[in-house]
Scaffold this active site. Structure first.
Site, PDB file in Angstrom:
ATOM      1  N   SER A 104      -1.884  23.610 -10.414  1.00 53.74           N
ATOM      2  CA  SER A 104      -2.107  22.164 -10.571  1.00 53.74           C
ATOM      3  C   SER A 104      -2.781  21.581  -9.339  1.00 53.74           C
ATOM      4  O   SER A 104      -2.497  21.977  -8.208  1.00 53.74           O
ATOM      5  CB  SER A 104      -0.750  21.469 -10.776  1.00 53.74           C
ATOM      6  N   TYR A 126      -8.030  16.965 -12.103  1.00 50.44           N
ATOM      7  CA  TYR A 126      -8.421  15.686 -12.687  1.00 50.44           C
ATOM      8  C   TYR A 126      -9.679  15.290 -11.919  1.00 50.44           C
ATOM      9  O   TYR A 126      -9.619  15.139 -10.688  1.00 50.44           O
ATOM     10  CB  TYR A 126      -7.328  14.633 -12.456  1.00 50.44           C
ATOM     11  N   ASP A 154      -7.045  14.846 -20.964  1.00 53.13           N
ATOM     12  CA  ASP A 154      -6.130  14.033 -21.772  1.00 53.13           C
ATOM     13  C   ASP A 154      -5.452  12.940 -20.958  1.00 53.13           C
ATOM     14  O   ASP A 154      -4.467  12.361 -21.383  1.00 53.13           O
ATOM     15  CB  ASP A 154      -5.043  14.929 -22.397  1.00 53.13           C
ATOM     16  N   HIS A 241      -0.367  17.815 -23.219  1.00 52.67           N
ATOM     17  CA  HIS A 241       0.185  17.628 -21.867  1.00 52.67           C
ATOM     18  C   HIS A 241       1.725  17.676 -21.895  1.00 52.67           C
ATOM     19  O   HIS A 241       2.404  16.947 -21.167  1.00 52.67           O
ATOM     20  CB  HIS A 241      -0.289  16.286 -21.306  1.00 52.67           C
TER      21      HIS A 241
END
Ligand SMILES: Cc1cc2nc3c(=O)[nH]c(=O)nc-3n(C[C@H](O)[C@H](O)[C@H](O)COP(=O)(O)O)c2cc1C
Ligand SMILES: CCCCCCC(=O)C(=O)O
Length: 348
Positions: A104, A126, A154, A241
Site C-alpha cells: 500500500s 492513489y 475506486d 475496496h
C-alpha cells in the site's frame, strides 16, 4: 489458528478497539462489506469425481510472474498498527509462500525496506493531484524493484467509515507514518490525497512515465473493464475496496463474471473482497479470475504472530484451496471451469 475466522477472533482480542475497527470496518452501513462474504456463500460448487487428481499444481502466472498459488496479498494500510514486524513481516511471509505482495501507498515502512526482503512486490498508489510528486514516487518504486503499479481507481474521495468516526480515529500514533509519502528519507510525510478529478487520461499519463505494468484496482462495471482494455491497462482487479468506499456497491464475486466477459481474455482479471476459504478461491477462479487477493485475513495473521502469523494465514488458504480443488476434481487451476460453480437449484 485453524481457520481465517480464528485469526480474526484472536486479533480482535489483541488489538486496541479503534485499530481493530479500522481494519475490520467498512463504509457507512457496511452492506457491501457483508455482501462480499455473503455473496460467496450464495455460490455452491458442483464437483466432478473420479478425475485422477492424485497430484495437484496450484501454480499460476500473472503478468509474467510465477505464483506458487493463485492467492496474493492485497494492499492494506498501516501494518505496523497490527504488529511491529509491519509490512516487512508481511513481505517475508508472502515471499516464503511464493506469492506477490501488493504494498500500500499508506505503508508504514519504506518500499526499499520491504523490497529488500526479496518478495515479488507490486506497488499500489492513489495518483496524487501533485503529479510531479507522483512521478517521483513512480521512479522510487521502480528503483526499489517493484514489478507492477496498482492504481486504485475506486477512491475519488475517502469512504465514510462510521467506526473510525466513533473512535475519532484519524491519525497514526506517534512514531508511525506513511513512509512512502516522504520526499526524502527524513522529510515530513505528505498526507495521502484523493483526487475526484481523475479520469481515464490518467492511464495514458502513467503509460507515458513508466514501463511498469499498470493494474487498475477497483473495477466493477463491465464498461469500465472495456475502457481499461482500451486505455492500455495490463490487468484489472475486480474490487469494491473491501466495502470501505461505496457502501451498496455490488459484491466483488457478483461483479466478476460480467467483467471477465467484457475483457474477453485480453488481460488478466484479478479479484479481492471476502475471500476467506479455499472454496471461495475455487469459485473466483472458476468464474474467470486469474488469481485472488486477500486483505483483512493477512492483517489478522500479522496481528496474532507477525511474519509467522501471515505465513500461517497464507498456508491455511493454500491447504484449503488444495483440498477444495481435489474435492472438485481439479488437478490444476486451468481445470476449474465455470460449470463447477452453481448458484440456485440444479435444473437438469
Ligand atoms: C485496513 C485496510 C486498509 C486498506 N488499505 C488499502 C490501501 O491502502 N489501498 C488500497 O488500494 N486498498 C486498500 N484496502 C482495500 C484492500 O486492498 C482490498 O481491496 C480489500 O481489503 C479486500 O477485501 P478483504 O479485506 O475482504 O479481503 C484496505 C483494506 C483494509 C481492510
Ligand atoms: C490517510 C491514509 C489513507 C490510507 C488509505 C487506506 C485505505 O485505502 C483504506 O481503505 O483504509
Amino acid at each position: 489458528m485453524i481457520s481465517l475466522a480464528d485469526a480474526e477472533r484472536a486479533a480482535a482480542t489483541l488489538l486496541e478497539p479503534a485499530h481493530y475497527d479500522f481494519f475490520a470496518g467498512g463504509a457507512d452501513d457496511e452492506r457491501t462489506l457483508r455482501s462480499n462474504v455473503d455473496a460467496f456463500d450464495r455460490h455452491r460448487l458442483l464437483p466432478r469425481v473420479l478425475r485422477g487428481v492424485g497430484k495437484r499444481d496450484l501454480g499460476v502466472e500473472v503478468l509474467g510472474q510465477p505464483l506458487s498459488m493463485p492467492v496474493m496479498v492485497a494492499p492494506t494500510a498501516f501494518h505496523r498498527l497490527a504488529h511491529p514486524d509491519g509490512e516487512v513481516g508481511t513481505a517475508r511471509a508472502a515471499a516464503a509462500s511464493g506469492t506477490v505482495m501488493i504494498l500500500s501507498m499508506a505503508a508504514t515502512q519504506p518500499v526499499e525496506q520491504v523490497a529488500a526482503t526479496g518478495v515479488r512486490l507490486w506497488f499500489q498508489m492513489y495518483v496524487q493531484p501533485d503529479r510531479a510528486f507522483t512521478e517521483r514516487l513512480v521512479r522510487r518504486v521502480e528503483a526499489a524493484g517493484c514489478a507492477a503499479l496498482v492504481v486504485s481507481v475506486d477512491s475519488p474521495v475517502f469512504g465514510r467509515r462510521l467506526r473510525d468516526l466513533r473512535h475519532d480515529f484519524g491519525d497514526l500514533p506517534a512514531g508511525l507514518a506513511c513512509e512512502n509519502m516522504r520526499e526524502s528519507g527524513t522529510g515530513p510525510p505528505r498526507a495521502v490525497a484523493f483526487d475526484a478529478a481523475l479520469d481515464w487520461s490518467v492511464v495514458g499519463w502513467l503509460r507515458g512515465i513508466t514501463t511498469l505494468p499498470i493494474v487498475l484496482k477497483g473495477i466493477l462495471h463491465p464498461d469500465d473493464a472495456r475502457l481499461a482494455v482500451g486505455h492500455g491497462a495490463d490487468a484489472v482487479i475486480v474490487s469494491n475496496h473491501g466495502g470501505r468506499q461505496l457502501d451498496g456497491a455490488v459484491a466483488s464475486i457478483d461483479a466478476l463474471p460480467a467483467v471477465v466477459e467484457a475483457v474477453g481474455g485480453r488481460l488478466p482479471v484479478l479479484l479481492d473482497g471476502g475471500v476467506r476459504r479455499g472454496t471461495d478461491v475455487v469459485t473466483a477462479l472458476a468464474l474467470g479470475a486469474a488469481a485472488v487477493a486477500v486483505g483483512r485475513p493477512v492483517l489478522w495473521g500479522l496481528t496474532v504472530a507477525g511474519e509467522h502469523g501471515v505465513r500461517q494465514v497464507l498456508e491455511l488458504l493454500r491447504d484449503d484451496l488444495d483440498r477444495a480443488m481435489v474435492l472438485c476434481g481439479a488437478d490444476r487451476v486451468a481445470a476449474l471451469t465455470r460449470d463447477v460453480v452453481h448458484v440456485g437449484r440444479c435444473s437438469w
